[in-house]
Structures are given as structure tokens and as C-alpha cells.
Design a protein around this motif. Structure first.
Motif, PDB file in Angstrom:
ATOM      1  N   ILE A 137       0.840  -1.207   0.000  1.00  0.00           N
ATOM      2  CA  ILE A 137       0.000   0.000   0.000  1.00  0.00           C
ATOM      3  C   ILE A 137       0.870   1.250   0.000  1.00  0.00           C
ATOM      4  O   ILE A 137       0.615   2.200  -0.762  1.00  0.00           O
ATOM      5  CB  ILE A 137      -0.944  -0.004   1.221  1.00  0.00           C
ATOM      6  CG1 ILE A 137      -1.935  -1.169   1.119  1.00  0.00           C
ATOM      7  CG2 ILE A 137      -1.682   1.332   1.325  1.00  0.00           C
ATOM      8  CD1 ILE A 137      -2.863  -1.301   2.302  1.00  0.00           C
ATOM      9  N   ASP A 138       1.911   1.253   0.822  1.00  0.00           N
ATOM     10  CA  ASP A 138       2.828   2.401   0.853  1.00  0.00           C
ATOM     11  C   ASP A 138       3.468   2.618  -0.523  1.00  0.00           C
ATOM     12  O   ASP A 138       3.579   3.752  -1.003  1.00  0.00           O
ATOM     13  CB  ASP A 138       3.927   2.179   1.892  1.00  0.00           C
ATOM     14  CG  ASP A 138       3.380   2.063   3.302  1.00  0.00           C
ATOM     15  OD1 ASP A 138       2.272   2.595   3.545  1.00  0.00           O
ATOM     16  OD2 ASP A 138       4.043   1.443   4.149  1.00  0.00           O
ATOM     17  N   LEU A 139       3.898   1.519  -1.137  1.00  0.00           N
ATOM     18  CA  LEU A 139       4.528   1.616  -2.455  1.00  0.00           C
ATOM     19  C   LEU A 139       3.534   2.136  -3.490  1.00  0.00           C
ATOM     20  O   LEU A 139       3.877   2.996  -4.313  1.00  0.00           O
ATOM     21  CB  LEU A 139       5.048   0.241  -2.869  1.00  0.00           C
ATOM     22  CG  LEU A 139       5.774   0.171  -4.209  1.00  0.00           C
ATOM     23  CD1 LEU A 139       7.022   1.043  -4.182  1.00  0.00           C
ATOM     24  CD2 LEU A 139       6.143  -1.281  -4.539  1.00  0.00           C
ATOM     25  N   ALA A 140       2.297   1.652  -3.417  1.00  0.00           N
ATOM     26  CA  ALA A 140       1.276   2.084  -4.365  1.00  0.00           C
ATOM     27  C   ALA A 140       0.976   3.576  -4.220  1.00  0.00           C
ATOM     28  O   ALA A 140       0.740   4.274  -5.215  1.00  0.00           O
ATOM     29  CB  ALA A 140      -0.001   1.270  -4.172  1.00  0.00           C
ATOM     30  N   VAL A 141       1.001   4.069  -2.985  1.00  0.00           N
ATOM     31  CA  VAL A 141       0.750   5.496  -2.751  1.00  0.00           C
ATOM     32  C   VAL A 141       1.836   6.335  -3.415  1.00  0.00           C
ATOM     33  O   VAL A 141       1.553   7.313  -4.112  1.00  0.00           O
ATOM     34  CB  VAL A 141       0.695   5.797  -1.235  1.00  0.00           C
ATOM     35  CG1 VAL A 141       0.710   7.307  -0.988  1.00  0.00           C
ATOM     36  CG2 VAL A 141      -0.561   5.188  -0.628  1.00  0.00           C
ATOM     37  N   LEU A 142       3.103   5.951  -3.226  1.00  0.00           N
ATOM     38  CA  LEU A 142       4.209   6.710  -3.807  1.00  0.00           C
ATOM     39  C   LEU A 142       4.182   6.644  -5.336  1.00  0.00           C
ATOM     40  O   LEU A 142       4.422   7.648  -6.013  1.00  0.00           O
ATOM     41  CB  LEU A 142       5.546   6.185  -3.284  1.00  0.00           C
ATOM     42  CG  LEU A 142       5.863   6.517  -1.829  1.00  0.00           C
ATOM     43  CD1 LEU A 142       7.145   5.824  -1.381  1.00  0.00           C
ATOM     44  CD2 LEU A 142       5.983   8.025  -1.634  1.00  0.00           C
ATOM     45  N   VAL A 143       3.894   5.460  -5.867  1.00  0.00           N
ATOM     46  CA  VAL A 143       3.806   5.314  -7.331  1.00  0.00           C
ATOM     47  C   VAL A 143       2.670   6.167  -7.878  1.00  0.00           C
ATOM     48  O   VAL A 143       2.808   6.815  -8.933  1.00  0.00           O
ATOM     49  CB  VAL A 143       3.623   3.834  -7.718  1.00  0.00           C
ATOM     50  CG1 VAL A 143       3.304   3.701  -9.204  1.00  0.00           C
ATOM     51  CG2 VAL A 143       4.881   3.033  -7.385  1.00  0.00           C
ATOM     52  N   SER A 144       1.554   6.195  -7.176  1.00  0.00           N
ATOM     53  CA  SER A 144       0.412   6.996  -7.623  1.00  0.00           C
ATOM     54  C   SER A 144       0.742   8.480  -7.598  1.00  0.00           C
ATOM     55  O   SER A 144       0.357   9.233  -8.508  1.00  0.00           O
ATOM     56  CB  SER A 144      -0.809   6.716  -6.734  1.00  0.00           C
ATOM     57  OG  SER A 144      -1.196   5.354  -6.829  1.00  0.00           O
ATOM     58  N   ILE A 145       1.434   8.914  -6.553  1.00  0.00           N
ATOM     59  CA  ILE A 145       1.841  10.324  -6.480  1.00  0.00           C
ATOM     60  C   ILE A 145       2.743  10.664  -7.663  1.00  0.00           C
ATOM     61  O   ILE A 145       2.561  11.681  -8.338  1.00  0.00           O
ATOM     62  CB  ILE A 145       2.558  10.611  -5.148  1.00  0.00           C
ATOM     63  CG1 ILE A 145       1.578  10.520  -3.983  1.00  0.00           C
ATOM     64  CG2 ILE A 145       3.222  11.993  -5.177  1.00  0.00           C
ATOM     65  CD1 ILE A 145       2.238  10.634  -2.617  1.00  0.00           C
ATOM     66  N   GLY A 146       3.718   9.804  -7.919  1.00  0.00           N
ATOM     67  CA  GLY A 146       4.625  10.041  -9.033  1.00  0.00           C
ATOM     68  C   GLY A 146       3.907  10.070 -10.368  1.00  0.00           C
ATOM     69  O   GLY A 146       4.139  10.966 -11.197  1.00  0.00           O
ATOM     70  N   GLY A 147       3.017   9.110 -10.579  1.00  0.00           N
ATOM     71  CA  GLY A 147       2.258   9.075 -11.831  1.00  0.00           C
ATOM     72  C   GLY A 147       1.383  10.300 -11.998  1.00  0.00           C
ATOM     73  O   GLY A 147       1.273  10.859 -13.099  1.00  0.00           O
TER      74      GLY A 147
END
Length: 216
Positions: free
Chosen positions: A177-187
Motif C-alpha cells: 500500500i505504501d509503495l502504491a501510494v508513492l507510485v500513484s503520487i509520481g504518476g
């Protein structure tokens, strides 16, 4: 693309340079954010997916992402060379890539380990890109290897890298979930910036949306 280039070739290459320039201008639109994303999140991504024992494989991920950027540019150039009915040139470029991979790959692997294979692959693909570019710049006119869309993509990627790195500094990755949040922010940062600064991306999105509604 090949058929179009072959047709243009019968007219002394008219328009080929412009067509190839348009293609390579957006060929890296996905590869660029993947590279900058891997620079920002390579270690947490590898650890999250494969476990802490594979932490040292993070540089391999960055290297592979770098290869994809180079490949996104060299691929269309080689296609253009083939489209101009010059398979001999394309074959020589492939031979250079294979020879470089074999020789440099062995040498760098013995010295650096697995990352040596990735470095050799990037070098080989870069030579293909430079060789294809050299040939096409002599064979056709109007070829622009570095264009405004490319600069916009790199600029958006750098901004995305800065934002994700800053957030990650105070937001450790302990789960998917943490990784998905950071990836989503970047995207979100990358796509938002491109839509804000790139008329070409906005036009393409508008055409895609218009086409989707027209099909109903």
C-alpha cells in the motif's frame, strides 16, 4: 510505419524525417517516468516485491529502466532504416550490438558482476541508436533527434523524481500500500505536468476521448 516510409522513399525521402521525428518524440513517454521512478524507488520496489534478500538488485532495475529509454529511441530508428529498404544497414547495426554485448558483457560481468551485463546492453543499444541516427541524418532531411516533447517528458520526469524522493524521505515503504501510494503520487505528478505543458499530449488525449464518445 514501414509502409509509409517505403512510400515516402519513392519521393526522395520527402517527409520521412518529419515522420520519424514525430514518432521518436513520444516513443519514450512511458519509459522516461519508469526510469525516474526507478531512480526514486528502486530499493523499496525490489524489497517489497522480492524481499530484503534482493536489496542489492536495485541497481539492476535502474539499469534496465535506462535501457528501455535508449531502446524507445533506437527501435523506431532501426524501423525507419528498414523502411528505407536498407536491411544491410540494419543488419550491420544488429551485428555491432551483438558483438558489443558479447565482448563488453563478458568483460564487465567479470569485473562488476551482474550489473555489467546491463551496462553492456545499454552501451550496445546506444551504439545502435547512434548508428541509426547517423545513417538517417545523411539519408533524409528534417530529422530532429531531440525535440520539445522530449524535453517536456524529461522535465516532468525530473519533477516527479524530486517530488517522490521528497515524500519518500518522510514516508517509508513498509507494504504494498505504501509503495502504491508513492507510485500513484509520481504518476499523478508526471501526467499532470505533461497535460499542463505539452500541447501534443493534450491534443492526443482530446482525440482519444472524442473517439471514445463517438463510438457509442
Amino acid at each position: 510505419m514501414l509502409a509509409a516510409l517505403a512510400g515516402d522513399g519513392s519521393e526522395n525521402g520527402s517527409g520521412v524525417g518529419r515522420d520519424v521525428s514525430n514518432i521518436i518524440a513520444y516513443a519514450g513517454i512511458l519509459a522516461v517516468p519508469i526510469l525516474f521512478g526507478s531512480l526514486a524507488l528502486s530499493e523499496p520496489l525490489v524489497v517489497t516485491v522480492y524481499g530484503p534478500d534482493f536489496r542489492n538488485a536495485a541497481p539492476l532495475l535502474v539499469g534496465l529502466a535506462g535501457y528501455r529509454v535508449v531502446r524507445s529511441q533506437s527501435g523506431p530508428l532501426v524501423q525507419a532504416v528498414n523502411g528505407l529498404d536498407r536491411p544491410d544497414v540494419a543488419m550491420r547495426l544488429s551485428a555491432v550490438a551483438v558483438a558489443t554485448n558479447l565482448v563488453l558483457g563478458v568483460l564487465l560481468t567479470l569485473r562488476l558482476g551482474p550489473i555489467g551485463v546491463v551496462i553492456a546492453t545499454i552501451v550496445a543499444e546506444t551504439l545502435v541508436y547512434l548508428g541509426g541516427l547517423h545513417f538517417l541524418r545523411r539519408a533524409v532531411s528534417g530529422l530532429v533527434p531531440i525535440s520539445r516533447p522530449m524535453v517536456e517528458q524529461v522535465g516532468a520526469g525530473l519533477t516527479m523524481f524530486a517530488v517522490v524522493s521528497t515524500v519518500h524521505a518522510s514516508f517509508p515503504v513498509d507494504s504494498w500500500i505504501d509503495l502504491a501510494v508513492l507510485v500513484s503520487i509520481g504518476g499523478g505528478v508526471y501526467v499532470g505536468l505533461l497535460l499542463a505543458v505539452s500541447p501534443g499530449v493534450r491534443h492526443t488525449l482530446e482525440e482519444a476521448v472524442r473517439g471514445s464518445f463517438a463510438s457509442f
